[in-house]
Structure formats: C-alpha cells, structure tokens
Design an enzyme around this catalytic site. Structure first.
Site, mmCIF file in Angstrom:
data_model
loop_
_atom_site.group_PDB
_atom_site.id
_atom_site.type_symbol
_atom_site.label_atom_id
_atom_site.label_comp_id
_atom_site.label_asym_id
_atom_site.label_seq_id
_atom_site.Cartn_x
_atom_site.Cartn_y
_atom_site.Cartn_z
ATOM 1 N N GLN A 123 0.845 -1.214 0.000
ATOM 2 C CA GLN A 123 0.000 0.000 0.000
ATOM 3 C C GLN A 123 0.871 1.251 0.000
ATOM 4 O OE1 GLN A 123 -2.571 -1.082 3.408
ATOM 5 N NE2 GLN A 123 -0.719 -1.771 4.435
ATOM 6 N N ASP A 170 -1.125 -12.177 5.816
ATOM 7 C CA ASP A 170 -2.499 -11.740 5.564
ATOM 8 C C ASP A 170 -3.382 -12.330 6.665
ATOM 9 O OD1 ASP A 170 -4.520 -11.600 2.536
ATOM 10 O OD2 ASP A 170 -5.116 -11.448 4.641
ATOM 11 N N GLY A 171 -4.151 -11.510 7.304
ATOM 12 C CA GLY A 171 -4.964 -11.970 8.428
ATOM 13 C C GLY A 171 -5.874 -13.133 8.086
ATOM 14 N N ASP A 194 -8.260 -4.861 13.484
ATOM 15 C CA ASP A 194 -7.927 -3.429 13.385
ATOM 16 C C ASP A 194 -7.382 -3.191 11.983
ATOM 17 O OD1 ASP A 194 -5.287 -1.385 14.910
ATOM 18 O OD2 ASP A 194 -7.006 -0.856 13.645
ATOM 19 N N SER A 195 -8.275 -3.333 10.998
ATOM 20 C CA SER A 195 -7.803 -3.313 9.603
ATOM 21 C C SER A 195 -8.105 -1.973 8.933
ATOM 22 C CB SER A 195 -8.521 -4.418 8.809
ATOM 23 O OG SER A 195 -9.846 -3.989 8.545
ATOM 24 N N PRO A 248 -5.990 -4.401 0.585
ATOM 25 C CA PRO A 248 -5.663 -5.591 1.394
ATOM 26 C C PRO A 248 -6.663 -5.855 2.517
ATOM 27 C CG PRO A 248 -4.015 -3.851 1.694
ATOM 28 C CD PRO A 248 -4.891 -3.417 0.582
HETATM 29 N N1 SAM Z 1 -7.578 2.669 12.611
HETATM 30 C C1 SAM Z 1 -7.558 2.352 11.213
HETATM 31 C C2 SAM Z 1 -8.945 2.287 10.652
HETATM 32 O O1 SAM Z 1 -9.872 2.200 11.447
HETATM 33 O O2 SAM Z 1 -9.062 2.337 9.419
HETATM 34 C C3 SAM Z 1 -6.784 1.073 11.003
HETATM 35 C C4 SAM Z 1 -5.347 1.322 11.302
HETATM 36 S S1 SAM Z 1 -4.215 0.041 11.096
HETATM 37 C C5 SAM Z 1 -2.888 0.973 10.519
HETATM 38 C C6 SAM Z 1 -4.765 -0.860 9.687
HETATM 39 C C7 SAM Z 1 -3.754 -1.956 9.401
HETATM 40 O O3 SAM Z 1 -4.375 -3.048 8.736
HETATM 41 C C8 SAM Z 1 -2.594 -1.520 8.470
HETATM 42 O O4 SAM Z 1 -1.380 -1.641 9.168
HETATM 43 C C9 SAM Z 1 -2.661 -2.499 7.293
HETATM 44 O O5 SAM Z 1 -1.396 -2.820 6.781
HETATM 45 C C10 SAM Z 1 -3.352 -3.673 7.952
HETATM 46 N N2 SAM Z 1 -4.015 -4.612 7.041
HETATM 47 C C11 SAM Z 1 -4.779 -4.325 5.968
HETATM 48 N N3 SAM Z 1 -5.217 -5.464 5.379
HETATM 49 C C12 SAM Z 1 -4.713 -6.501 6.128
HETATM 50 C C13 SAM Z 1 -4.815 -7.928 6.040
HETATM 51 N N4 SAM Z 1 -5.530 -8.508 5.057
HETATM 52 N N5 SAM Z 1 -4.187 -8.676 6.975
HETATM 53 C C14 SAM Z 1 -3.469 -8.090 7.968
HETATM 54 N N6 SAM Z 1 -3.312 -6.739 8.097
HETATM 55 C C15 SAM Z 1 -3.951 -5.960 7.185
#
Ligand code: SAM
Length: 283
Positions: free
Chosen positions: A30, A136-137, A154-155, A161
């Site tokens: 990203q 990947d979660g 918390d994605s 992704p």
């Molecule tokens: N507070 C934010 C919101 O509510 O939108 C979320 C913040 S946190 C930084 C989001 C995290 O999810 C990012 O670090 C991103 O890289 C991660 N992420 C996105 N898709 C993911 C997936 N499929 N598996 C694991 N992590 C993921």
C-alpha cells in the site's frame, strides 16, 4: 505548504496541512505516508486514507480493546489482525494476558510506525508476550490451530488488502479461532457515510454468532461522525455485563485511559435509530 487530501469519498473529503513529512513510499502492499500536522500531531495514511493520528488515536484504540476485554473479564490470549501502528497492541498489553499474537500484512507499516509514530506502540512491540506475524490476516485465521479469547480486527477499510477481513470466510474462520465465550470485534467504518458496511457486516458476521451487533465511538479524524465497531460472540452475558461488575474490574486493573470508562462502555452499545433502521431486514 503541501496538503494531504483524503481520497476515501469522491464528493467530500478532509484535508490536512503537511507541516513536516516523515515518510512517504509505496510498500509491498500500500502507499504509506507519515507526516506532522500542527493540530493532529503525527498522522499516518494508507492508500490515501487517514489511519491514525496522535491527537485522537486513544479513542479508537481504547474502545476497540477495553470494551471486549472488560466484557470478557478473563481473557488470557488475544489476537490482533492488522494494527500495524501499534496502538491496539499498546492498549491490549495493559491487561493481565498471557499471550498476544498480532498478524499484520505490511511489515513496512510496523517498521515506519515504530520509527515515526513511536508514541503509538510506546515500546509495546518489545513485550515478551507478543508473537508478531507478518501475514495476511485471512491466511492466519484459516491456517492456525491456536485459539484466542478476544480477537480484534484493526484493519484498513474494505478496499485493497483489508477487503478480505470483511468477508463471510473471515468471520467464520475467526469464529473457529475463538475459545468458548470468546469475542470478536472489528473496526466497521463510519455509518453516516458507510452505511452499507454496517448492513453487510450485520448480515455476514450475524450468521456466525448468537450475539452480533455494534457499538460506537466518535473518532474526529474518521470523517463523518462516529465509527461503529462490530461485536460478535456466543457469550450471551458479555454485552450486558452489569455496570457495577465492569466498574469493579476496571478499578482493579488500574488502567489509565483518556476515553474509555465503564459508563462509556455500557453507553457505546446504544445506537441511533437510523442505524437500527438500516439493520432491519426489509431496509
Ligand atoms: N484505525 C484504522 C482504521 O480504522 O481504518 C486502522 C489502522 S491500522 C494501521 C490498519 C492496518 O491493517 C494496516 O497496518 C494495514 O497494513 C493492515 N491490514 C490491511 N489489510 C490486512 C490484512 N488482510 N491482513 C493483515 N493486516 C492488514
């Protein structure tokens, strides 16, 4: 002076002055930016969408952690999906847990957050109880044989992704990873602008749990009013745990918060009528 313009919606957006740019690059997954803004402190964006700011992150991280943890009351094993900035991890390790796994897809987010958003994780990534998994979660919950008492998704938003973390399959697999009485909570967008996300989650996650619903909190930089958090559990006593019990436990934990308190915990499950109407089958 350069400005950051959020790209989440096409007809409305929020704009922040970039007073100092710390990092900007395309990672493996990203576009990541971390900059300073005089009003909000350090800000992190992913793919043009505000993820977190030093000014108001405490609301989001306290509510997505302490509500399920206090409702459960005896969580020992926690799983965080996403959360690369480290704020959720910081809040979760304040509890007397034995183990915490965090599954973050983008290692660069963790590295850059530790470097340029140090107050978010505040050293939490060094906690001995942590198992940090870069994956990947959805793959993790599909393949792990570990079980957890609280799972926090918390994605990012369900684009890019993060999209897989809002699917039937994810909710079913996350359910499989819960211990009896376990609770799954997820960030579920700002219903004033993302009402379909609430309806979709209600339909998809609702198939997995005896008790599925939402609670909410206002995070100023998630444009459009309050954010909903999805709640799913087969533990029918968890949501309505008496205030006195939550208060007593919260007191014993002696956790310092700036938003969360037992009264807010209980009140956060009260939803405005337009959300309740949106969840009615016919709407
Ligand atoms: N507070 C934010 C919101 O509510 O939108 C979320 C913040 S946190 C930084 C989001 C995290 O999810 C990012 O670090 C991103 O890289 C991660 N992420 C996105 N898709 C993911 C997936 N499929 N598996 C694991 N992590 C993921």
């Amino acid at each position: 002076m350069k400005h950051f313009k959020e790209t989440l919606y096409d007809s409305v957006c929020q704009e922040y002055r970039i007073d100092k740019l710390y990092f900007e690059s395309k990672t493996e997954h990203q576009h990541l930016m971390i900059f300073h803004n005089a009003q909000l402190g350090r800000v992190m964006t992913l793919d043009g969408i505000v993820q977190t700011t030093e000014a108001d992150e405490f609301i989001y991280h306290e509510m997505l952690t302490h509500v399920p943890m206090l409702a459960h009351g005896a969580a020992k094993r926690v799983l965080i999906i996403g959360g690369g900035d480290g704020g959720m991890l910081r809040e979760a390790i304040k509890h007397p847990i034995e183990h915490i796994t965090q599954v973050e897809i983008d290692e660069a987010v963790v590295e850059m957050a530790i470097k340029y958003l140090p107050n978010h994780s505040a050293g939490a990534y060094n906690d001995k109880r942590l198992n940090l998994v870069i994956d990947d979660g959805i793959e993790f919950v599909k393949n792990t044989d570990e079980k957890f008492d609280v799972i926090i998704s918390d994605s990012t938003d369900p684009i890019g992704p993060g999209e897989v973390l809002f699917t039937d399959n994810f909710y079913a697999q996350a359910k499989r990873c819960l211990n009896p009485g376990g609770i799954l909570v997820t960030q579920n967008g700002v219903p004033f602008f993302q009402k379909d996300e609430v309806k979709t989650t209600f339909q998809r996650m609702g198939q997995q749990f005896a008790d599925m619903g939402f609670y909410c909190a206002p995070i100023p930089t998630y444009y459009g009013g309050f954010m909903t958090f999805a709640w799913g559990t087969d533990n029918n006593d968890a949501r309505d745990k008496p205030l006195a019990e939550i208060s007593q436990q919260f007191e014993q934990l002696n956790i310092k918060t700036r938003y969360y308190n037992p009264a807010i915990h209980q009140a956060s499950f009260a939803l405005p009528q337009y959300i309740l109407d949106a969840l009615k089958p016919t709407s």
